[in-house]
Design a protein around this motif. Structure first.
Motif, PDB file in Angstrom:
ATOM      1  N   SER A  74       0.825  -1.208   0.000  1.00 25.37           N
ATOM      2  CA  SER A  74       0.000   0.000   0.000  1.00 25.37           C
ATOM      3  C   SER A  74       0.858   1.257   0.000  1.00 25.37           C
ATOM      4  O   SER A  74       0.545   2.225  -0.699  1.00 25.37           O
ATOM      5  N   ILE A  78       1.000   4.148  -3.028  1.00 24.72           N
ATOM      6  CA  ILE A  78       0.772   5.585  -2.843  1.00 24.72           C
ATOM      7  C   ILE A  78       1.905   6.391  -3.449  1.00 24.72           C
ATOM      8  O   ILE A  78       1.690   7.437  -4.067  1.00 24.72           O
ATOM      9  N   TYR A 138      -6.207  -3.124   2.004  1.00 25.36           N
ATOM     10  CA  TYR A 138      -5.021  -2.264   2.029  1.00 25.36           C
ATOM     11  C   TYR A 138      -4.869  -1.519   0.707  1.00 25.36           C
ATOM     12  O   TYR A 138      -4.536  -0.333   0.683  1.00 25.36           O
ATOM     13  N   SER A 142      -5.330   2.476   0.120  1.00 23.03           N
ATOM     14  CA  SER A 142      -4.224   3.287  -0.400  1.00 23.03           C
ATOM     15  C   SER A 142      -4.623   4.020  -1.668  1.00 23.03           C
ATOM     16  O   SER A 142      -4.172   5.139  -1.904  1.00 23.03           O
ATOM     17  N   LYS A 146      -4.451   7.988  -1.956  1.00 22.06           N
ATOM     18  CA  LYS A 146      -3.673   8.600  -3.031  1.00 22.06           C
ATOM     19  C   LYS A 146      -4.486   9.681  -3.737  1.00 22.06           C
ATOM     20  O   LYS A 146      -3.943  10.686  -4.191  1.00 22.06           O
TER      21      LYS A 146
END
Length: 157
Positions: A74, A78, A138, A142, A146
């Motif tokens: 994750s 990002i 996860y 993420s 993001k």
């Protein structure tokens, strides 16, 4: 001068959005912490100490396995630039981590049953099987972080 004022307003609105998101996320995390705490106390009161110990031991082993098989996908997701295959690759790696954790729990079923008990080993395999949802969440979380969707991300957490 107009451009400078526009940039200042844009930064100010971003800061307000970030502060709002942080307050929202932290508030939900504290709420879920309190609910989890009350649930743990209720569970400890309902179960016998032996049964509660089996659950706690199995969950602690699972959390250790998640450290080794989570791969911090994750965080890498990002930090990477967007591409067409990034989400698919992240999901593939998450599924590979889940399969690794499941295989580890199946391979060590017998040694765990010798050292602890068969109940712990069985519970460990069952929790490992259902942890696919954790690994996929996860990546979803993420992706939302993001794109600065912290409110939705806090619900997934």
């Amino acid at each position: 001068m107009l451009l400078l004022n526009t940039l200042k307003m844009h930064r100010l609105s971003n800061y307000k959005e970030y502060i709002n998101s942080v307050l929202w996320s932290s508030g939900l995390l504290y709420l879920f912490f309190i609910l989890n705490f009350i649930g743990q106390i209720t569970l400890a009161r309902m179960l016998l100490p032996e049964h509660f110990g089996i659950i706690v031991l199995s969950l602690s082993i699972i959390e250790i396995l998640k450290i080794f098989f989570g791969f911090s996908i994750s965080m890498a997701y990002i930090r990477m630039d967007n591409s067409d295959t990034l989400i698919g690759t992240a999901n593939f790696l998450a599924v590979c981590g889940w399969i690794g954790m499941l295989l580890f729990s199946l391979l060590f079923y017998y040694p765990f049953s010798i050292f602890f008990s068969t109940k712990v080993s069985l519970f460990l395999v069952i929790i490992s099987f259902f942890s696919i949802f954790t690994f996929i969440s996860y990546i979803i979380e993420s992706d939302l972080e993001k794109n600065n969707n912290f409110k939705k991300s806090s619900f997934i957490v």
